[in-house]
Design an enzyme around this catalytic site. Structure first.
Site, PDB file in Angstrom:
ATOM      1  N   HIS A   1      83.137 -49.075  65.116  1.00  0.00           N
ATOM      2  CA  HIS A   1      83.770 -50.063  64.542  1.00  0.00           C
ATOM      3  C   HIS A   1      85.263 -50.650  65.388  1.00  0.00           C
ATOM      4  CE1 HIS A   1      81.931 -49.993  60.702  1.00  0.00           C
ATOM      5  NE2 HIS A   1      81.947 -48.490  60.579  1.00  0.00           N
TER       6      HIS A   1
ATOM      7  N   CYS B   1      80.406 -46.127  55.888  1.00  0.00           N
ATOM      8  CA  CYS B   1      80.603 -47.402  56.333  1.00  0.00           C
ATOM      9  C   CYS B   1      79.863 -48.586  55.565  1.00  0.00           C
ATOM     10  CB  CYS B   1      79.641 -47.432  57.576  1.00  0.00           C
ATOM     11  SG  CYS B   1      80.279 -46.551  59.015  1.00  0.00           S
TER      12      CYS B   1
ATOM     13  N   CYS C   1      85.159 -45.096  58.687  1.00  0.00           N
ATOM     14  CA  CYS C   1      84.259 -43.798  58.504  1.00  0.00           C
ATOM     15  C   CYS C   1      84.774 -42.794  59.426  1.00  0.00           C
ATOM     16  CB  CYS C   1      82.944 -44.037  58.974  1.00  0.00           C
ATOM     17  SG  CYS C   1      81.596 -42.794  59.068  1.00  0.00           S
TER      18      CYS C   1
ATOM     19  N   GLU D   1      77.131 -39.061  55.547  1.00  0.00           N
ATOM     20  CA  GLU D   1      78.418 -39.573  55.351  1.00  0.00           C
ATOM     21  C   GLU D   1      78.836 -40.417  54.078  1.00  0.00           C
ATOM     22  OE1 GLU D   1      82.687 -39.916  56.737  1.00  0.00           O
ATOM     23  OE2 GLU D   1      81.105 -38.441  56.926  1.00  0.00           O
TER      24      GLU D   1
ATOM     25  N   CYS E   1      81.228 -42.878  62.407  1.00  0.00           N
ATOM     26  CA  CYS E   1      81.043 -44.025  63.046  1.00  0.00           C
ATOM     27  C   CYS E   1      82.413 -44.570  63.505  1.00  0.00           C
ATOM     28  CB  CYS E   1      80.234 -44.882  62.189  1.00  0.00           C
ATOM     29  SG  CYS E   1      79.012 -43.974  61.136  1.00  0.00           S
TER      30      CYS E   1
ATOM     31  N   CYS F   1      75.005 -43.736  56.231  1.00  0.00           N
ATOM     32  CA  CYS F   1      76.430 -43.676  56.274  1.00  0.00           C
ATOM     33  C   CYS F   1      77.010 -44.435  55.026  1.00  0.00           C
ATOM     34  CB  CYS F   1      76.865 -43.966  57.724  1.00  0.00           C
ATOM     35  SG  CYS F   1      78.628 -43.603  57.677  1.00  0.00           S
TER      36      CYS F   1
ATOM     37  N   SER G   1      74.182 -49.343  57.689  1.00  0.00           N
ATOM     38  CA  SER G   1      73.978 -48.901  56.035  1.00  0.00           C
ATOM     39  C   SER G   1      74.063 -49.693  55.059  1.00  0.00           C
ATOM     40  CB  SER G   1      74.794 -47.352  56.030  1.00  0.00           C
ATOM     41  OG  SER G   1      74.074 -46.377  56.877  1.00  0.00           O
TER      42      SER G   1
ATOM     43  N   ARG H   1      73.394 -46.072  64.025  1.00  0.00           N
ATOM     44  CA  ARG H   1      72.570 -46.542  62.961  1.00  0.00           C
ATOM     45  C   ARG H   1      71.937 -47.949  62.817  1.00  0.00           C
ATOM     46  NH1 ARG H   1      76.236 -42.852  62.585  1.00  0.00           N
ATOM     47  NH2 ARG H   1      75.768 -41.070  61.285  1.00  0.00           N
TER      48      ARG H   1
END
Length: 583
Positions: free
Chosen positions: A85, A565, A78, A31, A81, A562, A518, A495
């Site tokens: 969040h 993010c 995102c 992503e 994800c 990702c 990330s 993640r």
């Protein structure tokens, strides 16, 4: 701690004229837009740079808004994800206010997070990274009966039959005969680093297609409880918006909860009988890869799946492990843990922002200052987080090691099972230290998925029992006092550890920052020029074909990047920052 599986020394060698620079831009099957630059010498990576190549806009947008609305915006950081969040945002505000939430709300949030995590891990292995190890074209040479024999030796999954594998092989053959591979196009098929026998490739391709169906069932659980997915609609600062009544059609009732249990049972079968056997079989067949991809071995994870309203008793422990030393594990014990709050900093020394500072997220600003790619200066839109002044690797490996260090029985049981299965394929014992590797991250993610499924069951039973006891409460209204409040919320996302940091002034958002997995892993060199986890993990990686750097992708994909993010910026002047051309 290193034992027999110790990777090559993670040291930068002096460049010579034989060193070649390769650039992978963008890294796909993730992503967002990630660029990886590597210096290759004598068939190995000797240096690496990780660069986030995209802009997003969330945190500055939140300035001046009502804190109760923040979770709706932060989900848009995102498209994958999303729920993580949302949960971090409401936890940050609740932490700032010292607000407890009803037990039903905690359990419903836990169910959504567990289902989302299982979904994400299945998608990561099969759709985002398995094709780094599985040669789809080779599957056309497999004998379906030999494939069935192999698969049935690994598990009792009903679809592990010769007839099913023959049907899948026929579908792939039609793609090839038509001049295209459809979803399997543009892979490094036939690459010399692809080592699986045809039967194993056909088994993995069949399970790849089945995973598309079973990850959907996990998402159905999220949608039923969260109102929709992606971007759930049921959260609120103070709890959840789900009205609970066993007998009301318009509320969360027993009919809906019974269907959730049916989906859970179907999902559990795939996790036990397909995902675990596939990961361990592939790890065993690629045992030569166990020494590669170690990198940063300071590990950070969050405790999660709270069992109480205060967030002090957790189903899955978390904490900090310095230098891979599990004996020095420092647990995080509650949502407002000062050990975490005081040790998280972010640096912009090598990022495209104005200034050169290392600050707590409470004190950060985000003023862009683009200077093109400069490996000695700024080369990424991603910031560089540190814990206690050092880079930290986050993700399922950090989480599993923390749970082992904390004595979590379920994790130890599933990890022993995974290592035993890998050892059965390799023919020799595989120690826990083998987890410090590219394949170790996959094995840890698989172990974590088993634990997440246990959390799904535990929280479902607890919710049913609480409702049966007559407790239907799901929300406590927040009260915002005058003056300033500060708080953070964390969550062990798929993640890795995710945290949101908020400063509230007179009921409005004064500052908001998200420090995401990330960002921890994909960050560039930090304030002391220490490499981030992606960069460090690539040192010593083999590269057999510089024009097709499959091995680099293997290690980077093992983190499940990702970048959407990792970068969340906003330009108030609405000036054009970058133009993307397809020419």
């Amino acid at each position: 701690m290193r034992g027999a599986w110790a990777p090559p020394a993670n040291q930068l060698e002096t460049p010579t004229v034989s060193t070649k620079r390769i650039s992978i831009d963008p890294v796909t099957r993730i992503e967002g837009h990630l660029r990886i630059d590597c210096d290759i010498r004598d068939g190995k990576v000797v240096d690496a740079w990780s660069s986030g190549q995209m802009w997003r806009g969330i945190e500055t947008i939140l300035s001046g808004r009502d804190p109760r609305d923040a979770w709706l915006y932060t989900q848009r950081i995102c498209g994958v994800c999303t729920t993580v969040h949302a949960i971090c945002s409401v936890r940050a505000v609740e932490n700032a206010l010292g607000l407890e939430i009803p037990l039903n709300a905690q359990l419903l949030r836990n169910l959504i997070m567990a289902a989302h995590g299982i979904h994400d891990h299945i998608v990561h292995f099969y759709q985002l990274s398995a094709l780094d190890w599985v040669d789809v074209v080779s599957a056309l040479d497999a004998d379906p009966q030999a494939t069935a024999t192999l698969a049935q030796g690994l598990s009792n999954w009903p679809n592990n039959s010769a007839a099913h594998f023959a049907e899948v092989q026929g579908r792939v053959r039609k793609f090839v005969a038509g001049g295209q591979l459809g979803i399997f196009a543009h892979g490094y098929w036939g690459h010399p680093a692809m080592k699986l026998p045809p039967a194993a490739n056909l088994m993995a391709v069949a399970h790849y297609l089945e995973a598309l169906d079973y990850q959907r069932r996990a998402n159905q659980i999220v949608a039923i409880l969260g109102g929709k997915t992606p971007h759930i609609q049921n959260l609120a600062v103070g709890g959840v918006a789900n009205a609970i009544n066993p007998d009301e059609q318009s509320a969360l009732n027993m009919e809906r909860l019974a269907y959730v249990r049916t989906l859970m049972d179907e999902l559990g079968g795939f996790v036990r009988e397909v995902y675990l056997p596939d990961v361990t079989a592939i790890a065993g067949l690629y045992a030569a890869w166990l020494p590669y991809g170690e990198g940063v071995t300071h590990y950070l994870s969050a405790p999660d799946f709270p069992r109480d309203a205060k967030g002090t008793d957790f189903g899955m422990p978390g904490g900090y492990i310095p230098n891979a030393d599990l004996a020095r594990f420092h647990p995080l014990t509650h949502f407002g843990d000062p050990y975490f709050e005081q040790n998280v900093k972010e640096s912009i020394k090598h990022s495209w922002y104005q200034g050169d500072w290392t600050r707590s997220p409470y004190e950060e600003d985000t003023v862009p200052h683009y200077t093109d790619f400069n490996q000695e200066g700024a080369y990424s839109w991603v910031k560089s987080p540190s814990f206690a002044g050092l880079p930290a690797q986050v993700g399922p490996l950090a989480n599993v090691l923390a749970m082992v260090a904390a004595g979590h029985e379920g994790t130890k049981r599933y990890l022993d099972l995974a290592l035993a299965r890998i050892a059965a394929v390799t023919g020799s014992a595989v120690p826990v230290t083998a987890l410090h590797s590219t394949l170790g991250r996959h094995a840890a993610r698989c172990v974590r998925t088993q634990v997440l499924y246990d959390m799904l069951l535990e929280n479902y039973e607890a919710l049913i029992a609480n409702i049966a006891g007559g407790d239907y409460t799901s929300f406590n209204p927040p009260i915002f006092p005058k003056g300033e409040q500060m708080g953070f919320g964390f969550h062990e996302a798929p993640r890795g550890i995710l945290s949101h940091w908020i400063v509230i002034e007179n009921g409005k958002i004064k500052n908001y920052q998200a420090v995401v997995p990330s960002t921890w892993n994909a960050g560039p060199r930090n304030q002391d020029d220490a490499r981030g986890p992606y960069e460090a993990a690539l040192i010593g990686n083999p590269v057999l074909d510089e024009e097709r750097p499959l091995e680099v992708l293997r290690t980077v994909h093992s983190f499940d990047p990702c970048l959407a993010c990792a970068i969340h910026l906003h330009d108030n002047e609405r000036q054009r920052v970058i133009r993307v051309s397809t020419v």
